[in-house]
Every structure is written in structure tokens, then in C-alpha cells.
Design a protein around this motif. Structure first.
Motif, PDB file in Angstrom:
ATOM      1  N   UNK A 240      13.373  -4.187   4.000  1.00  0.00           N
ATOM      2  CA  UNK A 240      13.133  -3.328   5.151  1.00  0.00           C
ATOM      3  C   UNK A 240      13.596  -3.213   6.015  1.00  0.00           C
ATOM      4  N   UNK A 241      13.557  -4.389   6.529  1.00  0.00           N
ATOM      5  CA  UNK A 241      14.795  -4.565   8.408  1.00  0.00           C
ATOM      6  C   UNK A 241      15.880  -3.590   8.106  1.00  0.00           C
ATOM      7  N   UNK A 242      16.656  -3.988   7.828  1.00  0.00           N
ATOM      8  CA  UNK A 242      17.795  -3.338   7.241  1.00  0.00           C
ATOM      9  C   UNK A 242      17.972  -1.972   7.051  1.00  0.00           C
ATOM     10  N   UNK A 243      16.931  -1.720   6.044  1.00  0.00           N
ATOM     11  CA  UNK A 243      17.056   0.152   5.299  1.00  0.00           C
ATOM     12  C   UNK A 243      16.736   0.999   5.977  1.00  0.00           C
ATOM     13  N   UNK A 244      15.323   0.434   6.125  1.00  0.00           N
ATOM     14  CA  UNK A 244      14.890   1.073   6.923  1.00  0.00           C
ATOM     15  C   UNK A 244      13.668   0.489   8.309  1.00  0.00           C
ATOM     16  N   UNK A 245      14.298   0.538   9.391  1.00  0.00           N
ATOM     17  CA  UNK A 245      13.623  -0.089  10.297  1.00  0.00           C
ATOM     18  C   UNK A 245      12.541   0.791  11.235  1.00  0.00           C
ATOM     19  N   UNK A 246      11.962   1.792  10.791  1.00  0.00           N
ATOM     20  CA  UNK A 246      10.878   1.994  11.518  1.00  0.00           C
ATOM     21  C   UNK A 246       9.522   1.708  10.288  1.00  0.00           C
ATOM     22  N   UNK A 247      10.174   2.024   9.291  1.00  0.00           N
ATOM     23  CA  UNK A 247       8.835   1.193   8.210  1.00  0.00           C
ATOM     24  C   UNK A 247       8.901   0.279   8.967  1.00  0.00           C
ATOM     25  N   UNK A 248       9.600  -0.503   8.523  1.00  0.00           N
ATOM     26  CA  UNK A 248       9.786  -2.453   9.288  1.00  0.00           C
ATOM     27  C   UNK A 248       8.679  -2.386  10.096  1.00  0.00           C
TER      28      UNK A 248
ATOM     29  N   UNK B  36      11.172  -7.945  -5.292  1.00  0.00           N
ATOM     30  CA  UNK B  36      10.567  -6.960  -4.475  1.00  0.00           C
ATOM     31  C   UNK B  36       9.303  -6.390  -4.527  1.00  0.00           C
ATOM     32  N   UNK B  37       9.284  -5.212  -5.427  1.00  0.00           N
ATOM     33  CA  UNK B  37       8.381  -4.470  -5.925  1.00  0.00           C
ATOM     34  C   UNK B  37       6.673  -5.477  -6.296  1.00  0.00           C
ATOM     35  N   UNK B  38       7.371  -5.574  -7.020  1.00  0.00           N
ATOM     36  CA  UNK B  38       6.003  -6.711  -7.283  1.00  0.00           C
ATOM     37  C   UNK B  38       5.310  -7.462  -6.064  1.00  0.00           C
ATOM     38  N   UNK B  39       6.240  -8.107  -5.687  1.00  0.00           N
ATOM     39  CA  UNK B  39       5.734  -8.889  -4.306  1.00  0.00           C
ATOM     40  C   UNK B  39       4.531  -8.069  -3.657  1.00  0.00           C
ATOM     41  N   UNK B  40       5.041  -6.827  -2.996  1.00  0.00           N
ATOM     42  CA  UNK B  40       3.925  -6.888  -2.303  1.00  0.00           C
ATOM     43  C   UNK B  40       3.245  -5.511  -2.687  1.00  0.00           C
ATOM     44  N   UNK B  41       3.552  -5.772  -3.945  1.00  0.00           N
ATOM     45  CA  UNK B  41       2.108  -5.355  -4.798  1.00  0.00           C
ATOM     46  C   UNK B  41       1.266  -6.205  -4.362  1.00  0.00           C
ATOM     47  N   UNK B  42       1.374  -6.778  -5.045  1.00  0.00           N
ATOM     48  CA  UNK B  42       0.472  -8.320  -5.447  1.00  0.00           C
ATOM     49  C   UNK B  42      -0.245  -9.031  -3.459  1.00  0.00           C
ATOM     50  N   UNK B  43       0.891  -8.622  -2.712  1.00  0.00           N
ATOM     51  CA  UNK B  43       0.246  -8.689  -1.540  1.00  0.00           C
ATOM     52  C   UNK B  43      -0.866  -8.128  -1.388  1.00  0.00           C
ATOM     53  N   UNK B  44      -1.271  -6.580  -1.320  1.00  0.00           N
ATOM     54  CA  UNK B  44      -1.899  -5.544  -0.902  1.00  0.00           C
ATOM     55  C   UNK B  44      -3.045  -5.716  -2.105  1.00  0.00           C
ATOM     56  N   UNK B  45      -3.062  -6.307  -3.202  1.00  0.00           N
ATOM     57  CA  UNK B  45      -3.715  -6.253  -3.894  1.00  0.00           C
ATOM     58  C   UNK B  45      -4.530  -7.899  -3.893  1.00  0.00           C
ATOM     59  N   UNK B  46      -3.924  -9.091  -3.863  1.00  0.00           N
ATOM     60  CA  UNK B  46      -4.439 -10.425  -3.576  1.00  0.00           C
ATOM     61  C   UNK B  46      -4.440 -10.435  -2.307  1.00  0.00           C
TER      62      UNK B  46
ATOM     63  N   UNK C 122       8.953   5.628  -3.284  1.00  0.00           N
ATOM     64  CA  UNK C 122       8.923   4.706  -2.295  1.00  0.00           C
ATOM     65  C   UNK C 122       9.886   3.230  -2.515  1.00  0.00           C
ATOM     66  N   UNK C 123       9.810   2.713  -3.581  1.00  0.00           N
ATOM     67  CA  UNK C 123      10.776   1.732  -3.875  1.00  0.00           C
ATOM     68  C   UNK C 123      11.980   1.805  -4.392  1.00  0.00           C
ATOM     69  N   UNK C 124      11.638   2.682  -4.816  1.00  0.00           N
ATOM     70  CA  UNK C 124      13.342   3.534  -5.468  1.00  0.00           C
ATOM     71  C   UNK C 124      13.697   3.868  -4.825  1.00  0.00           C
ATOM     72  N   UNK C 125      12.723   4.491  -3.278  1.00  0.00           N
ATOM     73  CA  UNK C 125      14.042   5.779  -2.081  1.00  0.00           C
ATOM     74  C   UNK C 125      14.267   4.715  -1.343  1.00  0.00           C
TER      75      UNK C 125
ATOM     76  N   UNK D  45       0.366  -1.294  -0.099  1.00  0.00           N
ATOM     77  CA  UNK D  45      -0.229  -0.164  -0.521  1.00  0.00           C
ATOM     78  C   UNK D  45       0.802   1.634  -0.050  1.00  0.00           C
ATOM     79  N   UNK D  46       1.560   1.255   0.567  1.00  0.00           N
ATOM     80  CA  UNK D  46       3.076   2.375   1.080  1.00  0.00           C
ATOM     81  C   UNK D  46       3.732   2.685  -0.198  1.00  0.00           C
ATOM     82  N   UNK D  47       3.786   1.989  -1.033  1.00  0.00           N
ATOM     83  CA  UNK D  47       4.108   1.563  -2.687  1.00  0.00           C
ATOM     84  C   UNK D  47       2.944   1.928  -3.439  1.00  0.00           C
ATOM     85  N   UNK D  48       2.318   1.532  -3.742  1.00  0.00           N
ATOM     86  CA  UNK D  48       1.277   2.724  -4.127  1.00  0.00           C
ATOM     87  C   UNK D  48       0.520   4.034  -3.729  1.00  0.00           C
TER      88      UNK D  48
END
Length: 332
Positions: free
Chosen positions: A256-264, A190-200, A180-183, A172-175
Motif C-alpha cells: 500500500x505504501x507503494x500503491x496508495x501512499x495516502x491510504x498508507x 495480504x488480504x487475509x493478513x490485514x483482516x486477521x489483524x483487525x479481528x484478532x 478495496x483489496x481488489x482496487x 477495517x477498510x477492507x471489511x
């Protein structure tokens, strides 16, 4: 053009009646369905209402909107240990709906009916002046007196969760934020995976019989892992202790855990996972784990049930982790 679209009764006959093969639906030719539970079973009923730009985006594929609306309800049935029997559909169509859109929406329902062995029993279709809305009431059945509730967890129970947590909130954050995914330096896969998990969502229906035989309490994770742990703890009058390192996550969330823990951490409690959270007595835990693996729905131990009523304690590296008191998804 609007005048070329089918009228209400033509719409039912052409698009929805073919989905209503259960005899109880009466072919959608009457005012109500007639459903009788099998002897020795209870009926389990649940309802979710999904609205455009709240639970999905108005320009999402119609097939995906239909699938999400049905699957979030099947997730609730699975968490109670119930097998799906059928569902009622309420569809509020915006003024600009097209016959092609409806055809694709019904194709999405048809595909999931086959995948999850469930049939349309009835419903209603109306005009909406405030965007697309989809309301589904799902009906399942479970052995009499054996529905798995939120309120049965006991101190010493082992806490399990299915699948991986946080992907949908990350999607959802990526949508909402195109960069977001670039940052976050997420790979395309990985981007396709999270988008798919939000949608389906993926309702864990295969786990339902195991929950009936093993779990003392269960619920689906829809508001966020920590928020829903709080719901289960409050209903059971117990506490829960969760080890953050044990929470199962996808490679995308690991990044994301390693890159941005707060988001994680925020995504872990962001909601829309539709995984199952279950408390299982310690003496049944290994059988439950093995059975879930054999059923193709593996579970991960993430903590224990404690005696501290209503308290959810999350630890990281052995130290308590401070979480926002208002975390988790809320409509109001």
C-alpha cells in the motif's frame, strides 16, 4: 427459541463458572470476587467496552469477539509492565442471542485464558436493546511502584514499537469496502493478513517484564501511531521525532505504501494495532532490543524523544511530513 435458552443463573453456572478457576472468584457464587495482590506488588486495572458495529461486526465469529474483548485489555496491562491476574466480564446480549452463540463465545474466552494465563473473576450479564456489548475490566500486578506510565519519557530516549503498524486499519477498510483489496491489488495472502489483524489483536504480554526494567514510558497503540505518540508526548511534557522509513510494516502495508501512499499514512494512524510504544533511555536501548528478541517480541526503533514539548514530528526522506491535526481514532 427464547424459552429454550438458559436463565441468568443457569447461564452463569453452565458457561461462566467453568472459566472462574481462580480462588478469588469464589466460583461466581457470591456478589463479588476477593483478590489480594502478592506482597510487594501493586494492582493495575484497566477497562475497555466493545460494541457491535463500532469495534467489531455483529456477525463476526463469537470466538473472535471474545478474544478481541479480552486481548485489548491485556494489551493495556502489558504496556504498564503488569502480569494479568484476572478479569471481570460485563456482557449485554441482544434479544436474538442463542445458546450456541454463547457456547462459542465462552470457548473463545477459555482458549485465551489458557494462552495468556488469566482467569475470569466475576461480572454481569444483561439484556441489551441496542446490540451486543462486551465490557471487560482486566486486573494485573506489577512490582510495587514500578508500573510504567506514559509520563516518564525524557529527551534523548529512544522510541521503540512492537510488531507492525497499520494492518488493523487496513483490515477495517477492507471489511467496509468489499472491493478495496481488489482496487489496491492486494494479494490474497495480504488480504487475509490485514483482516486477521483487525479481528484478532496480539497483546504483547511477553514484553511486560522488559518494560519494567528498561522503559521510561510506554503505552499501547490503540488510537493510531501518531495520535498515541502525541498522547505520550503530552503526558511526558516532551516531543517525539519519528522517521517514517523506520516504522515497521507488513508486506501488505509495504504494498500500500507503494500503491496508495495516502491510504498508507492514514492506516498508520488508523488505530486498533494494540502494539506497544515505548521510550527507553539510550544506555538501555540495546539491552532492551536484545531482550525483546529473546522473549519472542522483537521491537523496532522508530525515533527519539525531543525537548519540544507536545510536538510530534514525522519525517519522510529527511523532510517533515504534514499530518492531519485530527488524525487517530476518536469516539466523539
Amino acid at each position: 427459541m427464547a424459552q429454550d435458552r438458559p436463565g441468568e443463573f443457569e447461564l452463569i453456572k453452565s458457561y461462566f463458572a467453568p472459566l472462574a478457576s481462580d480462588p478469588g472468584s469464589l466460583g461466581l457464587t457470591d456478589d463479588a470476587a476477593v483478590l489480594r495482590p502478592e506482597p510487594g506488588f501493586d494492582l493495575v486495572l484497566t477497562k475497555d467496552v466493545l460494541a457491535a458495529d463500532v469495534h467489531f461486526f455483529a456477525d463476526d465469529a463469537p470466538e473472535a469477539i471474545a478474544a478481541k474483548a479480552l486481548r485489548v485489555n491485556l494489551s493495556d496491562l502489558a504496556a504498564k509492565g503488569a502480569k494479568p491476574r484476572g478479569y471481570l466480564l460485563g456482557l449485554a446480549l441482544p434479544s436474538d442471542w442463542t445458546e450456541l452463540w454463547l457456547e462459542r463465545f465462552c470457548a473463545g474466552l477459555s482458549a485465551d485464558q489458557s494462552a495468556y494465563d488469566v482467569r475470569l473473576l466475576g461480572g454481569d450479564t444483561i439484556r441489551s436493546n441496542n446490540g451486543l456489548q462486551v465490557s471487560i475490566t482486566a486486573i494485573g500486578q506489577v512490582e510495587e511502584g514500578k508500573a510504567v506510565r506514559r509520563s516518564g519519557a525524557r529527551p534523548g530516549d529512544i522510541l521503540f514499537v512492537t510488531g507492525t503498524i497499520g494492518d488493523a486499519a487496513a483490515g477495517l477498510a477492507a471489511r467496509l469496502d468489499p472491493v478495496f483489496c481488489e482496487r489496491a491489488s492486494l494479494a490474497v495472502g495480504d488480504e487475509n493478513h490485514i483482516l486477521d489483524r483487525y479481528l484478532l489483536p496480539r497483546p504483547r504480554t511477553k514484553l511486560a517484564p522488559l518494560l519494567v526494567g528498561h522503559a521510561s514510558a510506554a503505552m499501547d497503540v490503540s488510537d493510531g501511531l501518531f495520535a498515541d505518540c502525541g498522547h505520550l508526548a503530552n503526558a511526558s511534557g516532551t516531543g517525539l521525532e519519528i522517521d517514517l522509513a523506520k516504522v515497521p510494516v507488513s508486506p501488505a502495508m509495504k504494498h500500500l505504501q507503494n500503491k496508495a501512499f495516502e491510504y498508507y499514512v492514514r492506516f498508520l494512524n488508523g488505530g486498533d494495532d494494540y502494539e506497544i510504544l515505548a521510550a527507553v533511555p539510550a544506555e538501555k536501548a540495546e539491552r532492551f532490543r536484545r531482550g525483546a528478541e529473546l522473549a519472542g517480541c522483537p521491537v523496532t526503533e522508530i525515533g527519539i524523544v525531543s525537548e519540544e514539548a507536545g510536538r510530534v514530528k514525522v519525517t519522510k526522506d529527511g523532510h517533515p511530513l504534514a499530518l492531519a491535526a485530527d488524525g487517530g481514532f476518536r469516539h466523539f
